[in-house]
Design a protein around this motif. Structure first.
Motif: not given
Length: 162
Positions: A9-38
């Protein structure tokens, strides 16, 4: 410039791809685990409680992010503690992903930061036991043939003892 990177929202680069439980990126549109807010400023006890919940769920990458918030927002005299805990969590993450050499290296580095922290039981965390856990797991990862992956949930440390 045509910048196709995901942005927050602030314009900083941030990968929006969903992640699995070990933080690995998943394909867009895949259900991942909720990311921790930074950038969440938590009380130390809340940090430990939330990180333990994530570790117990087999999500050490996400626990690493919680510790990283404490490392970046906490007082200077506690940075070694939170940095070490973050590195232990990401070391477990790498071990669970199959990166045995990187996992062992990060576990040993994290144990070094934890060992350097003066107080031995800050916020109820038994640093001696945690350091021993990290060094033992690092040794097992180093002796693995590279194909063995540890189970992050089974290997999760107990921050506050058993």
């Amino acid at each position: 410039m045509n910048d196709k990177r995901d942005r927050d929202e602030e314009g900083r680069a941030r990968n929006a791809r969903p992640r699995d439980g070990l933080g690995r990126p998943l394909p867009y549109g895949t259900a991942g685990v909720e990311r921790q807010p930074e950038g969440v400023a938590r009380r130390p006890e809340e940090t430990v409680r939330e990180a333990q919940r994530l570790l117990d769920a087999g999500m050490p990458f996400h626990a690493h992010e919680v510790f990283e918030d404490a490392w970046k927002s906490g007082p200077d005299e506690e940075r070694a503690l939170w940095r070490g805990l973050a590195q232990l969590a990401v070391g477990l993450t790498h071990g669970a992903r199959g990166n045995t050499a990187g996992g062992a290296r990060l576990l040993r580095r994290g144990a070094g930061w934890v060992d350097a922290y003066g107080e031995r039981v800050p916020y109820g965390i038994d640093l001696d036991a945690l350091s021993a856990w990290a060094r033992a797991l690092a040794g097992r990862l180093e002796s693995a043939d590279g194909a063995r992956v540890v189970d992050a949930e089974e290997e999760a440390p107990r921050l506050l003892g058993s």
